[in-house]
Design a protein around this motif. Structure first.
Motif, PDB file in Angstrom:
ATOM      1  N   ALA A  36      91.408  22.223 -25.643  1.00 45.48           N
ATOM      2  CA  ALA A  36      91.522  23.386 -25.881  1.00 45.48           C
ATOM      3  C   ALA A  36      92.475  24.166 -25.597  1.00 45.48           C
ATOM      4  O   ALA A  36      93.223  24.045 -24.559  1.00 45.48           O
ATOM      5  N   ALA A  37      92.906  25.130 -26.108  1.00 44.10           N
ATOM      6  CA  ALA A  37      94.017  26.192 -26.069  1.00 44.10           C
ATOM      7  C   ALA A  37      93.478  27.533 -26.445  1.00 44.10           C
ATOM      8  O   ALA A  37      92.676  28.049 -27.278  1.00 44.10           O
ATOM      9  N   GLY A  38      94.060  28.491 -25.490  1.00 50.19           N
ATOM     10  CA  GLY A  38      93.722  29.914 -25.746  1.00 50.19           C
ATOM     11  C   GLY A  38      94.747  30.552 -26.384  1.00 50.19           C
ATOM     12  O   GLY A  38      95.842  30.339 -26.786  1.00 50.19           O
ATOM     13  N   ALA A  66      93.709  23.631 -21.651  1.00 45.51           N
ATOM     14  CA  ALA A  66      92.938  22.980 -20.737  1.00 45.51           C
ATOM     15  C   ALA A  66      92.372  21.430 -21.395  1.00 45.51           C
ATOM     16  O   ALA A  66      92.394  21.316 -22.604  1.00 45.51           O
ATOM     17  N   GLY A  67      92.480  20.202 -20.388  1.00 47.06           N
ATOM     18  CA  GLY A  67      92.281  18.951 -21.061  1.00 47.06           C
ATOM     19  C   GLY A  67      92.181  18.235 -19.882  1.00 47.06           C
ATOM     20  O   GLY A  67      92.070  18.504 -18.655  1.00 47.06           O
ATOM     21  N   VAL A  68      92.665  16.799 -19.997  1.00 47.53           N
ATOM     22  CA  VAL A  68      92.915  15.769 -19.131  1.00 47.53           C
ATOM     23  C   VAL A  68      94.034  15.183 -19.018  1.00 47.53           C
ATOM     24  O   VAL A  68      94.810  14.965 -20.010  1.00 47.53           O
ATOM     25  N   VAL A  69      94.626  14.835 -17.722  1.00 45.78           N
ATOM     26  CA  VAL A  69      95.951  14.377 -17.469  1.00 45.78           C
ATOM     27  C   VAL A  69      95.981  12.991 -17.952  1.00 45.78           C
ATOM     28  O   VAL A  69      94.781  12.189 -17.553  1.00 45.78           O
ATOM     29  N   ASP A 114      86.524  24.768 -22.898  1.00 43.50           N
ATOM     30  CA  ASP A 114      86.883  26.069 -23.699  1.00 43.50           C
ATOM     31  C   ASP A 114      86.871  27.156 -22.902  1.00 43.50           C
ATOM     32  O   ASP A 114      87.766  28.188 -22.989  1.00 43.50           O
ATOM     33  N   VAL A 115      86.158  27.342 -21.874  1.00 41.73           N
ATOM     34  CA  VAL A 115      85.934  28.398 -20.933  1.00 41.73           C
ATOM     35  C   VAL A 115      87.535  28.435 -19.999  1.00 41.73           C
ATOM     36  O   VAL A 115      87.982  29.142 -19.736  1.00 41.73           O
ATOM     37  N   ALA A 116      87.736  27.236 -19.592  1.00 46.10           N
ATOM     38  CA  ALA A 116      89.076  27.071 -19.011  1.00 46.10           C
ATOM     39  C   ALA A 116      90.471  27.157 -19.730  1.00 46.10           C
ATOM     40  O   ALA A 116      91.465  27.689 -18.956  1.00 46.10           O
ATOM     41  N   ALA A 117      90.441  27.032 -21.054  1.00 48.84           N
ATOM     42  CA  ALA A 117      91.478  27.564 -22.004  1.00 48.84           C
ATOM     43  C   ALA A 117      91.664  29.027 -22.359  1.00 48.84           C
ATOM     44  O   ALA A 117      92.436  29.622 -22.675  1.00 48.84           O
ATOM     45  N   ALA A 118      90.316  29.547 -21.789  1.00 53.98           N
ATOM     46  CA  ALA A 118      90.063  31.011 -22.196  1.00 53.98           C
ATOM     47  C   ALA A 118      90.462  32.137 -20.969  1.00 53.98           C
ATOM     48  O   ALA A 118      90.327  33.249 -21.253  1.00 53.98           O
ATOM     49  N   PHE A 119      90.873  31.580 -19.827  1.00 56.78           N
ATOM     50  CA  PHE A 119      91.097  32.473 -18.699  1.00 56.78           C
ATOM     51  C   PHE A 119      92.376  32.579 -18.012  1.00 56.78           C
ATOM     52  O   PHE A 119      92.675  33.603 -17.536  1.00 56.78           O
ATOM     53  N   THR A 120      93.201  31.641 -18.278  1.00 51.77           N
ATOM     54  CA  THR A 120      94.413  31.730 -17.431  1.00 51.77           C
ATOM     55  C   THR A 120      95.147  32.771 -17.615  1.00 51.77           C
ATOM     56  O   THR A 120      95.676  33.698 -16.800  1.00 51.77           O
ATOM     57  N   VAL A 320      89.677  30.831 -29.085  1.00 52.97           N
ATOM     58  CA  VAL A 320      90.021  29.431 -28.528  1.00 52.97           C
ATOM     59  C   VAL A 320      90.260  28.573 -29.699  1.00 52.97           C
ATOM     60  O   VAL A 320      89.512  28.594 -30.766  1.00 52.97           O
ATOM     61  N   ILE A 321      91.173  27.807 -29.640  1.00 52.29           N
ATOM     62  CA  ILE A 321      91.394  26.651 -30.361  1.00 52.29           C
ATOM     63  C   ILE A 321      91.016  25.181 -29.769  1.00 52.29           C
ATOM     64  O   ILE A 321      91.387  25.033 -28.579  1.00 52.29           O
ATOM     65  N   GLU A 322      89.927  24.562 -30.491  1.00 51.52           N
ATOM     66  CA  GLU A 322      89.359  23.422 -30.012  1.00 51.52           C
ATOM     67  C   GLU A 322      90.068  22.305 -30.560  1.00 51.52           C
ATOM     68  O   GLU A 322      89.985  22.136 -31.807  1.00 51.52           O
ATOM     69  N   ILE A 323      90.765  21.512 -29.824  1.00 49.27           N
ATOM     70  CA  ILE A 323      91.801  20.542 -30.307  1.00 49.27           C
ATOM     71  C   ILE A 323      91.043  19.080 -30.601  1.00 49.27           C
ATOM     72  O   ILE A 323      91.486  18.626 -31.413  1.00 49.27           O
ATOM     73  N   ASP A 324      90.219  18.948 -29.688  1.00 47.24           N
ATOM     74  CA  ASP A 324      89.603  17.621 -30.002  1.00 47.24           C
ATOM     75  C   ASP A 324      88.272  17.755 -30.786  1.00 47.24           C
ATOM     76  O   ASP A 324      87.491  16.745 -30.989  1.00 47.24           O
TER      77      ASP A 324
END
Length: 324
Positions: A36-38, A66-69, A114-120, A320-324
């Protein structure tokens, strides 16, 4: 990998989804497979070529995700493939992105991407504004303009968490409903009434201690006039599209301060403070003390529409843009 690409400056309708080579992390970097991206107001300004920092096309917009390394560069020990992370990073409208490790943050399993991409960006900007720049104290009164948007709703939540009385001002009943759900004590619809008079009704002659202004335009001066003695006026941005001119006798007469808030530059200047602020925010999110309001979700191909909705005032809360 798929990514949204700005090939020329202009409106978001000019953005294209392209297949790009998968990037490889260098020393001190990790690659994140984004979920996800904000979406943030500066994204639209950058795409239009009107932001204070200009990128040369072609480039991938987006400033957080936000995502996975899924890969690490030489010398990286703080992250391993499989780690869940959020990041303050350029180019997040993409399936994968490279980020320096000092801009990446470990996420607890309880936080959705989604929440993680929405706060930074919104909460990072706001904690820097309220805690570091304004030094807001429990019991003070905070006026938040644009309180139904992403950064405004974050200001309402964080203002309450830091112990302030929060007056939320917005342009519609729908946006004020968002602010109310974020904990605002008082609500003002500045499309339906006079902001200055409404503030007098709520605060009398004492005025407010802090104004949080991401809107600018015609609202800034009446908001400044609503400050009390030694008030602090936080300049966040200019969503209204016009940078206001403030009569300088006003800060003189009120003993007030006009405080610029450029969070992106502060991250460069004070990276340790960035990490401290982010760890506090992640902790509050995990504890349920903060709950970002996600107003709408889009797929990667809908990124142009997401930016347009934000820039044209149709958005509430965070997009939020949900990429997956």
């Amino acid at each position: 990998m798929r990514a949204v690409v700005c090939e020329q400056f202009g409106g978001p309708d000019l953005l294209k989804v392209r297949d790009l080579p998968t990037p490889e992390p260098g020393p001190g970097q990790v690659r994140i497979r984004l979920h996800a991206a904000g979406v943030n107001f500066p994204d639209g300004l950058i795409v239009a070529g009107s932001y204070q920092t200009k990128l040369e096309p072609p480039f991938v917009p987006g400033g957080e995700g936000a995502g996975v390394v899924d890969a690490v560069g030489k010398g990286v020990t703080a992250f391993v493939p499989g780690d869940r992370v959020a990041a303050f990073v350029r180019g997040s409208y993409a399936e994968q992105v490279i980020v320096n490790t000092d801009r990446a943050l470990h996420l607890p399993a309880s936080l959705g991407f989604d929440v993680a991409a929405a706060f930074t960006v919104t909460y990072g900007t706001t904690i820097h504004a309220l805690r570091t720049r304004a030094r807001i104290r429990p019991g003070e009164t905070l006026l938040v303009l644009g309180a139904g948007g992403g950064v405004g709703s974050a200001a309402v939540e964080l203002g309450k968490l830091l112990g302030a009385r929060v007056i939320a001002a917005a342009s519609s009943a729908e946006k004020l409903d968002v602010a109310a759900r974020c904990g605002a004590d008082d609500l003002i619809n500045y499309r339906m009434g006079d902001l200055r008079q409404e503030m007098k009704n709520l605060c009398g002659s004492k005025g407010v201690d802090v104004v949080y202004d991401p809107v600018g335009g015609d609202l800034s001066e009446p908001a400044f006039r609503s400050l009390g003695w030694y008030g602090r006026f936080l300049v966040i941005g200019f969503a209204a599209g016009r940078i206001p001119a403030l009569p300088l006798n006003l800060p003189l007469l009120k003993g007030a301060s006009v405080i610029g808030v450029f969070w992106g530059a502060s991250v460069e200047q004070q990276p340790e403070q960035f990490q401290t602020d982010m760890q506090d925010l992640i902790g509050w999110l995990a504890e349920g003390k903060l709950k970002p309001h996600i107003g709408a979700r889009y797929c990667l191909e809908q990124a142009p529409r997401a930016i347009a909705d934000l820039m044209e005032g149709r958005a509430t809360g965070k997009l939020v843009i949900e990429i997956d």
